[in-house]
Design a protein around this motif. Structure first.
Motif, PDB file in Angstrom:
ATOM      1  N   TYR A   9      19.629 -17.172  14.239  1.00  0.00           N
ATOM      2  CA  TYR A   9      20.540 -16.480  15.141  1.00  0.00           C
ATOM      3  C   TYR A   9      20.278 -16.837  16.600  1.00  0.00           C
ATOM      4  CZ  TYR A   9      21.017 -13.594  10.971  1.00  0.00           C
ATOM      5  OH  TYR A   9      21.218 -13.165   9.680  1.00  0.00           O
ATOM      6  N   TRP A  10      21.359 -17.173  17.281  1.00  0.00           N
ATOM      7  CA  TRP A  10      21.313 -17.429  18.715  1.00  0.00           C
ATOM      8  C   TRP A  10      22.485 -16.739  19.382  1.00  0.00           C
ATOM      9  CZ3 TRP A  10      17.123 -19.177  20.896  1.00  0.00           C
ATOM     10  CH2 TRP A  10      16.240 -19.947  20.139  1.00  0.00           C
ATOM     11  N   GLY A  11      22.222 -16.201  20.556  1.00  0.00           N
ATOM     12  CA  GLY A  11      23.276 -15.560  21.313  1.00  0.00           C
ATOM     13  C   GLY A  11      23.938 -16.528  22.274  1.00  0.00           C
ATOM     14  N   GLN A  12      24.917 -16.023  22.993  1.00  0.00           N
ATOM     15  CA  GLN A  12      25.526 -16.865  24.022  1.00  0.00           C
ATOM     16  C   GLN A  12      24.560 -16.939  25.196  1.00  0.00           C
ATOM     17  OE1 GLN A  12      25.753 -13.697  24.293  1.00  0.00           O
ATOM     18  NE2 GLN A  12      25.899 -13.306  26.462  1.00  0.00           N
ATOM     19  N   GLY A  13      24.688 -17.906  26.013  1.00  0.00           N
ATOM     20  CA  GLY A  13      23.732 -18.122  27.075  1.00  0.00           C
ATOM     21  C   GLY A  13      24.037 -17.342  28.333  1.00  0.00           C
ATOM     22  N   THR A  14      23.033 -17.269  29.179  1.00  0.00           N
ATOM     23  CA  THR A  14      23.201 -16.697  30.508  1.00  0.00           C
ATOM     24  C   THR A  14      22.654 -17.707  31.509  1.00  0.00           C
ATOM     25  OG1 THR A  14      22.776 -14.762  31.899  1.00  0.00           O
ATOM     26  CG2 THR A  14      20.999 -15.429  30.441  1.00  0.00           C
ATOM     27  N   GLN A  15      23.411 -17.939  32.568  1.00  0.00           N
ATOM     28  CA  GLN A  15      23.075 -18.983  33.527  1.00  0.00           C
ATOM     29  C   GLN A  15      22.043 -18.486  34.524  1.00  0.00           C
ATOM     30  OE1 GLN A  15      24.341 -22.338  33.961  1.00  0.00           O
ATOM     31  NE2 GLN A  15      22.653 -22.410  35.435  1.00  0.00           N
ATOM     32  N   VAL A  16      21.009 -19.281  34.707  1.00  0.00           N
ATOM     33  CA  VAL A  16      20.010 -19.027  35.736  1.00  0.00           C
ATOM     34  C   VAL A  16      20.042 -20.216  36.698  1.00  0.00           C
ATOM     35  CG1 VAL A  16      17.555 -18.806  36.237  1.00  0.00           C
ATOM     36  CG2 VAL A  16      18.531 -17.631  34.261  1.00  0.00           C
ATOM     37  N   THR A  17      20.259 -19.926  37.963  1.00  0.00           N
ATOM     38  CA  THR A  17      20.292 -20.963  38.983  1.00  0.00           C
ATOM     39  C   THR A  17      19.272 -20.631  40.059  1.00  0.00           C
ATOM     40  OG1 THR A  17      22.648 -21.347  38.588  1.00  0.00           O
ATOM     41  CG2 THR A  17      21.720 -22.196  40.645  1.00  0.00           C
ATOM     42  N   VAL A  18      18.357 -21.554  40.273  1.00  0.00           N
ATOM     43  CA  VAL A  18      17.323 -21.369  41.282  1.00  0.00           C
ATOM     44  C   VAL A  18      17.598 -22.353  42.410  1.00  0.00           C
ATOM     45  CG1 VAL A  18      14.861 -21.266  41.768  1.00  0.00           C
ATOM     46  CG2 VAL A  18      15.711 -20.740  39.461  1.00  0.00           C
ATOM     47  N   SER A  19      17.981 -21.813  43.541  1.00  0.00           N
ATOM     48  CA  SER A  19      18.376 -22.668  44.652  1.00  0.00           C
ATOM     49  C   SER A  19      18.279 -21.907  45.954  1.00  0.00           C
ATOM     50  CB  SER A  19      19.812 -23.167  44.447  1.00  0.00           C
ATOM     51  OG  SER A  19      20.253 -23.905  45.567  1.00  0.00           O
TER      52      SER A  19
END
Length: 124
Positions: A113-123
């Motif tokens: 099982y895998w869920g949908q992703g969540t975006q992490v942006t480090v900038s």
């Protein structure tokens, strides 16, 4: 059966984020849980996992000492605390659950099982 991750966003280098992953339709108590990530143009990378008993953990070398995985079985939720974030942590993060395979740092692609992703942006 559903896993829903949230908590991603834009953060400056050195900052922190806590990702959450809520499970529905099944109980996480009996599952190995974990996180993978995929950056643009790169292969998916196993980030961390935690065994059913919480006695075994795995962290990729690139995040060891900065990320902490945890579970709250009462809330049926998995967390990934990310501190001292770096630009190279930028990726879509996915949470997963696996009923049989142990937490070993290998075989994430075989998890059920895998869920949908969540975006992490480090900038900056």
């Amino acid at each position: 059966v559903q896993l829903q991750a949230f908590g991603g966003g834009l953060v400056q280098p050195g900052g922190s984020l806590r990702l959450s992953c809520a499970a529905s339709g099944f109980t996480l108590d009996y599952y190995t849980i974990g996180w993978i990530r995929q950056a643009p143009g790169k292969e998916r990378e196993g980030v961390s996992c935690l065994s059913v008993s919480a006695g075994t953990t795995y962290y990729a070398g690139s995040v060891k000492g900065r990320f902490t995985i945890s579970r709250d079985n009462a809330k049926n939720t998995v967390y990934l605390q990310m501190n001292n974030l770096k630009a190279e942590d930028t990726a879509v993060y996915y949470c997963g659950a696996e009923p049989i395979l142990p937490c070993s740092g290998f075989g994430f692609n075989e998890w059920d099982y895998w869920g949908q992703g969540t975006q992490v942006t480090v900038s900056s």
